[in-house]
Design an enzyme around this catalytic site. Structure first.
Site, short mmCIF file in Angstrom:
data_model
loop_
_atom_site.label_atom_id
_atom_site.label_comp_id
_atom_site.label_asym_id
_atom_site.label_seq_id
_atom_site.Cartn_x
_atom_site.Cartn_y
_atom_site.Cartn_z
N TYR A 43 0.81 -1.21 0.00
CA TYR A 43 0.00 0.00 0.00
C TYR A 43 0.85 1.27 0.00
O TYR A 43 0.34 2.36 0.22
CB TYR A 43 -0.95 0.01 1.19
CG TYR A 43 -1.91 -1.16 1.20
CD1 TYR A 43 -2.48 -1.63 0.01
CD2 TYR A 43 -2.25 -1.83 2.38
CE1 TYR A 43 -3.35 -2.72 0.00
CE2 TYR A 43 -3.13 -2.91 2.38
CZ TYR A 43 -3.67 -3.36 1.19
OH TYR A 43 -4.53 -4.43 1.18
N HIS A 70 -1.20 -1.09 -11.30
CA HIS A 70 -2.06 0.09 -11.35
C HIS A 70 -1.65 1.07 -10.25
O HIS A 70 -0.99 0.73 -9.27
CB HIS A 70 -3.52 -0.31 -11.16
CG HIS A 70 -3.78 -1.03 -9.88
ND1 HIS A 70 -3.86 -0.39 -8.65
CD2 HIS A 70 -3.96 -2.35 -9.61
CE1 HIS A 70 -4.07 -1.27 -7.70
NE2 HIS A 70 -4.13 -2.48 -8.25
#
Length: 440
Positions: A43, A70
């Site tokens: 993250y 992405h």
């Protein structure tokens, strides 16, 4: 999808100071960013692990293969539900420890799955970077039109579109088209991970939670009655810090629950997740990278035999057509997920540490997922024409990777002969194909 006009106007997109630093293309900003920005494992926002090294003077790049995750997104539905569950233990209290005073007025307001503005910016920066690095008008090489593919989920396709727009803006050309590949169950897709018989293991993460979380829980459990926090709650609060900071483009109040040393523990929790779920620690993981690696070798060699013989995820309808799988481009860019990048790097032989220990982290380990596949992370395989023949070089987050452990004759500068690399990949994909069959 942004228009060209909007794209040109959005280069000054609003970002907070630390995110701007991390997205800088000139130097690695990791040491200047807050710990949560560089130690949130999968993250974390993208940051270069090292400055890009130009190839040796006797070499020039003839082909570039980019496998990119992405950009930064909102949490998935499952992650969001987990975080909301942990939040419920904190809400509605009359008294809080000082670190949690913000909970009196806190409201959870994150979306689900969709790409964030910060994630769009990550992909635009990446497209600009590739043009400047390999196609700048100051160079003699002509890049032509990149061939771009995306696994068919919205955030992945949008990331590919932002990359395409940025590249075309620099090249003063029309945006290259994007080929999308279905992610539906049963579809053949070399950019998707699917292994029903090999679900990720949570055992190692739970064991590590039992080591690092109690001290953090003790700092927060100073109210009566106690919140009843456990190790998973602590992890969810760390994830809230990461997601909210990216979404708000400002530091989330949850980041204040953690000290500097806590972030290394949080990072290791994520590293264990990806290592045992999708990397070297999962005996079926490497098989998920076979399709992509066979396609990579076909591109590097110009030989379709590698894709014709594949029995894993390759979509043969697409790959048998030169329009949907060309072999004559200089730049290939594939957009996917972190759970595909992990099997690919494992199959190739990168970041292959001794098995990770669930209670004693190795501070010198190479499997650090914030540097392997953070949001916007990319693996780049360059083919180079050198005075001594054709070679390959691999970069992860801009850091040149040592290839000596699997590519015979690899040099200290990261170069290995193309023929040696191809031979190593033939051996790896043969083993990976057998592992792939055990997934079903």
């Amino acid at each position: 999808m942004p228009s060209n006009t909007h794209h040109r106007a959005s280069w000054t997109a609003r970002t907070c100071t630390w995110l701007s630093l991390l997205l800088s293309l000139e130097v690695s900003a990791a040491e200047h960013a807050p710990s949560f920005a560089t130690h949130s494992a999968q993250y974390s926002p993208y940051f270069p692990s090292a400055p890009y090294q130009e190839p040796p003077p006797s070499c020039h790049v003839t082909q570039v293969n980019v496998l990119q995750r992405h950009g930064a997104r909102y949490p998935t539905l499952g992650a969001a539900l987990d975080m909301v569950s942990s939040l419920s233990k904190l809400q509605g209290r009359k008294s809080y420890p000082s670190e949690l005073e913000f909970m009196r007025s806190y409201k959870y307001n994150l979306g689900v799955n969709s790409l964030l503005p910060a994630g769009a910016l990550e992909s635009r920066q990446a497209g600009k970077e590739v043009f400047e690095r390999y196609c700048s008008r100051t160079r003699s090489d002509d890049c032509g039109e990149p061939f771009i593919r995306a696994s068919l989920s919205e955030r992945v396709v949008q990331s590919a579109s932002n990359w395409s727009l940025a590249f075309s803006y620099e090249a003063r050309s029309s945006p290259p088209p994007i080929l999308t590949i279905s992610e539906r169950i049963g579809a053949k897709n070399p950019l998707e991970n699917r292994c029903p018989n090999g679900p990720p293991s949570l055992k190692e993460q739970r064991e590590w939670q039992d080591v690092f979380a109690p001290s953090i829980i003790a700092r927060l459990e100073t109210v009566d009655p106690p919140f009843g926090l456990d190790g998973l709650d602590i992890v969810n609060f760390a994830h809230l810090c990461a997601f909210e900071s990216l979404a708000l483009e400002a530091t989330s109040p949850f980041c204040g629950l953690f000290r500097e040393e806590d972030w290394e523990a949080i990072e290791y929790h994520g590293d264990l997740s990806k290592y045992f779920g999708f990397g070297h620690g999962n005996p079926l993981a490497r098989g998920q990278g076979v399709g992509y690696v066979n396609e990579l070798v076909a591109r590097l060699t110009g030989d379709r035999t590698y894709i014709e013989q594949d029995t894993t995820q390759i979509n043969h309808t697409l790959d048998s057509d030169s329009a949907t799988f060309p072999l004559d481009r200089k730049i290939y860019v594939d957009f996917s997920h972190d759970n595909l990048i992990a099997p690919v790097v494992s199959l190739i032989g990168l970041f292959n540490d001794p098995p990770l220990n669930s209670t004693h982290p190795d501070p010198h380990r190479r499997w650090v997922f914030s540097e392997i596949a953070p949001f916007g992370g990319r693996l780049v395989v360059e083919r180079l024409s050198c005075s001594a023949g054709e070679h390959v070089r691999i970069l992860s987050s801009d850091a040149v990777q040592p290839l000596g452990s699997f590519c015979e004759g690899a040099l200290a500068n990261g170069l290995c002969r193309l023929s040696s690399f191809v031979k190593a990949m033939e051996m790896a994909t043969a083993i990976g194909t057998e592992e792939y069959r055990r997934c079903f």
